[in-house]
Design an enzyme around this catalytic site. Structure first.
Site, PDB file in Angstrom:
ATOM      1  N   THR A   1      12.241   3.982  -5.056  1.00 58.97           N
ATOM      2  CA  THR A   1      10.994   4.015  -4.283  1.00 58.97           C
ATOM      3  C   THR A   1      10.694   5.386  -3.700  1.00 58.97           C
ATOM      4  OG1 THR A   1      11.160   1.672  -3.750  1.00 58.97           O
ATOM      5  CG2 THR A   1       9.820   3.027  -2.282  1.00 58.97           C
TER       6      THR A   1
ATOM      7  N   HIS B   1      12.241  -7.838  -6.988  1.00 62.50           N
ATOM      8  CA  HIS B   1      13.699  -7.851  -6.861  1.00 62.50           C
ATOM      9  C   HIS B   1      14.228  -9.285  -6.808  1.00 62.50           C
ATOM     10  CE1 HIS B   1      14.959  -3.691  -6.415  1.00 62.50           C
ATOM     11  NE2 HIS B   1      13.984  -3.460  -5.557  1.00 62.50           N
TER      12      HIS B   1
ATOM     13  N   LYS C   1       6.715  -0.403   3.980  1.00 63.48           N
ATOM     14  CA  LYS C   1       7.939   0.387   4.103  1.00 63.48           C
ATOM     15  C   LYS C   1       7.627   1.730   4.754  1.00 63.48           C
ATOM     16  CE  LYS C   1       9.981  -1.434  -0.194  1.00 63.48           C
ATOM     17  NZ  LYS C   1      10.564  -1.054  -1.501  1.00 63.48           N
ATOM     18  N   ASP C   2       8.576   2.227   5.559  1.00 60.86           N
ATOM     19  CA  ASP C   2       8.353   3.525   6.193  1.00 60.86           C
ATOM     20  C   ASP C   2       8.193   4.629   5.158  1.00 60.86           C
ATOM     21  OD1 ASP C   2      11.062   3.553   5.444  1.00 60.86           O
ATOM     22  OD2 ASP C   2      11.825   3.959   7.465  1.00 60.86           O
ATOM     23  N   ARG C   3       9.080   4.673   4.155  1.00 55.08           N
ATOM     24  CA  ARG C   3       8.990   5.753   3.166  1.00 55.08           C
ATOM     25  C   ARG C   3       7.713   5.655   2.326  1.00 55.08           C
ATOM     26  NH1 ARG C   3      13.401   2.450   1.992  1.00 55.08           N
ATOM     27  NH2 ARG C   3      13.320   1.224   0.053  1.00 55.08           N
TER      28      ARG C   3
ATOM     29  N   ASP D   1       4.375  -0.637  -5.482  1.00 53.56           N
ATOM     30  CA  ASP D   1       5.826  -0.513  -5.515  1.00 53.56           C
ATOM     31  C   ASP D   1       6.373  -1.531  -6.521  1.00 53.56           C
ATOM     32  OD1 ASP D   1       8.518  -0.207  -4.867  1.00 53.56           O
ATOM     33  OD2 ASP D   1       8.132  -0.054  -2.715  1.00 53.56           O
TER      34      ASP D   1
END
Length: 561
Positions: A87, A316, A167-169, A46
């Site tokens: 994402t 980030h 992350k869930d996604r 990511d």
């Protein structure tokens, strides 16, 4: 007489053997094809622009990224072909081999006009979380099938698919609609959780993994510089005011990971997710999943997806030219080496296929860019909202012209107009869209805007930018106006750090790497897109491609059987 009888017996045996051979050849093959690998490992980092491979290549050790660079297929000219480089769309594109206009995952969130709420890419109100409480999630928003779904279909659902992420996604979308299990990190508890879409309760091995509190062992850990000075010479100074600060942390090394707490708790778990220790935790979970889910133990290929989120969270905060990102990139290399070493021991070097890409890149921090005379600007979403509201009020009357429920999504480059106000005043929606688009372009840092009506009709600029915006537009989910920023300008509410989500090369240019069975090593400069990965893996396994595929098979990197 005896000789004739012997000849007759021999002839009968020959006929019997011939018949048996024909019968064996005509029987349906219910197990896997021998040349197939036992396991496909899809690695998604990511926020990992191609620049990191270029910039840090000489510092990589043995067995991590070099496994791809020295033994695999390396595509150096791989760009996302849509504008909203976020994402969820990136993970869905890698999964489906399609652009968001086809697979429907147009952002991390969008405004659902039916419910009047902002929904996430994995929101599913019919589901519940397993391992904690909270809103339900599932992959039901994906339109069409994924590579994972086609793999499961090809083996009558004997192949297993497991997705893992912070992350869930990141765990859910690549595992597709028919995935067996998706697990992600819950920062409230420091545990890995799932949804009842997959199981009604956590598998015993996950419960056991959580019971050991593996995240807690990093409480108080020190993230320190671990590489030669030449690595950090590729980065900005360690202490810059435009860098962000992790929860309870600092802008400079060493980072002591506590989240400002005296014992493990939510702030600590949040802080942990922005460190290389989180990637190590995820690989520990992956190795446990391989063992306990029995991945790769029969002839039906299985799929394991590992989505490393720490790189995005740290990126980030500190920015792509920070010393933290330099260090994290080299530590990611070491983490991959540990993963591949374990896979080699378990399956043999030729027993699996590994593929690696990223869901998006990242913009330089605007102040960093400005300090080096490159430009750079932060755009306040409120400035766009105000410009649009003022212009539309002056032209059409006093209304809330941007739907108040969807103002949050202006930061994602989408304006959802108030359709009730448009209807009440008997206005032409296309005229209101055009006026809003014109107003948005008056805000410094906004380069272009596109309306829903023009995108649906194909009446937009037919250049690279227009194509990228159109590829990311879905009529039922996207906003009424799509905004594109100038290069090095970002929508970001914070006064420090950076983001992604633009059609510019620093956001769209990502690695695409493969090694393993039937992969032809080499560096390939032919243009390609991450959407090409799913059909390429399907071709390797000789299965059907996903239903909405827009990518191509990367034939140049495939060996003949």
């Amino acid at each position: 007489m005896k000789t004739q009888r012997s000849r007759g017996i021999a002839l009968a045996l020959s006929l019997l053997l011939f018949s048996a051979t024909l019968f064996a050849q005509s029987r349906p093959q219910v197990r896997g094809v021998p040349h197939r690998p036992k396991l496909i490992v899809l690695i998604i980092i990511d926020q990992f622009p191609q620049d990191y491979l270029f910039r840090f290549k000489s510092f990589f050790g043995i067995g991590g990224f070099r496994r791809f660079l020295d033994e695999g297929a390396v595509f150096t000219n791989c760009f996302y072909s849509y504008a909203q480089t976020l994402t969820a769309p990136g993970h869905a594109t890698l999964a489906t081999g399609a652009v968001p206009a086809a697979h429907g995952i147009i952002g991390n969130e969008w405004f659902d006009r039916g419910s009047g709420e902002i929904v996430s890419s994995v929101t599913d109100r019919s589901r519940r979380l397993v391992g904690t409480t909270g809103r339900g999630v599932s992959p039901q928003a994906i339109i069409g099938t994924t590579f994972a779904d086609q793999l499961r279909l090809s083996t009558n659902f004997r192949s297993k698919v497991v997705g893992l992420s912070l992350k869930d996604r990141g765990a859910i979308l690549p595992a597709g609609k028919s995935g067996n299990l998706a697990l992600w990190f819950d920062s409230r508890s420091g545990q890995f959780i799932t949804s009842d879409y997959y199981v009604q309760e956590l598998p015993p091995w996950v419960t056991q993994f959580n019971a050991a509190k593996p995240a807690d062992k990093y409480f108080g850990a020190r993230w320190e510089k671990g590489f030669p000075a030449a690595v950090y010479a590729q980065a900005d100074a360690d202490d810059r005011p435009y860098e962000g600060v992790s929860p309870g942390g600092t802008r400079t090394f060493p980072h002591v990971i506590t989240g400002g707490l005296s014992s493990p708790g939510p702030a600590f778990y949040d802080a942990l997710t922005a460190t290389p220790f989180a990637n190590d935790l995820l690989v520990d979970l992956a190795l446990a999943a391989i063992k306990n889910e029995h991945l790769g133990e029969d002839d039906d290929p299985d799929l394991l997806i590992i989505s490393f989120s720490a790189n995005d969270i740290a990126g980030h905060t500190y920015g792509p030219f920070s010393q933290e990102v330099a260090d994290l990139t080299l530590r990611t290399d070491q983490t991959l080496a540990r993963l591949f070493s374990s896979l080699d021991r378990r399956f043999g070097p030729g027993g699996y296929i590994a593929a690696l890409s990223a869901d998006h890149g990242v913009s330089p921090i605007p102040e960093f860019a400005a300090a080096h005379k490159l430009g750079g600007r932060r755009i306040a979403p409120a400035a766009v909202i105000e410009a649009v509201q003022q212009h539309l009020r002056a032209r059409f009357g006093d209304e809330k012209w941007i739907d108040p429920r969807a103002e949050f999504l202006v930061a994602a480059g989408m304006i959802y107009l108030n359709r009730e106000a448009i209807s009440k005043r008997n206005l032409d929606p296309a005229a209101v869209e055009r006026a809003a688009a014109e107003a948005a372009k008056t805000v410094p840092g906004v380069a272009a805007s596109f309306t829903r009506t023009d995108l649906l009709a194909g009446h937009y600029r037919h250049d690279r930018l227009g194509a990228l915006v159109a590829n990311g537009f879905h009529p039922e989910r996207s906003g009424d106006v799509i905004i594109v920023t100038e290069p090095l300008a970002i929508f970001w509410r914070q006064s420090a750090g950076t983001t992604h989500g633009s059609p510019h090369t620093y956001d769209t240019h990502v690695p695409l790497l493969l090694f393993g069975t039937r992969i032809k090593p080499g560096t390939y400069t032919t243009p390609c897109t991450p959407a090409d990965l799913a059909p390429t893996l399907a071709a390797l396994l000789e299965i059907e491609v996903p239903s909405n595929v827009t990518g191509r098979v990367l034939h140049e990197a495939l060996r003949e059987r």
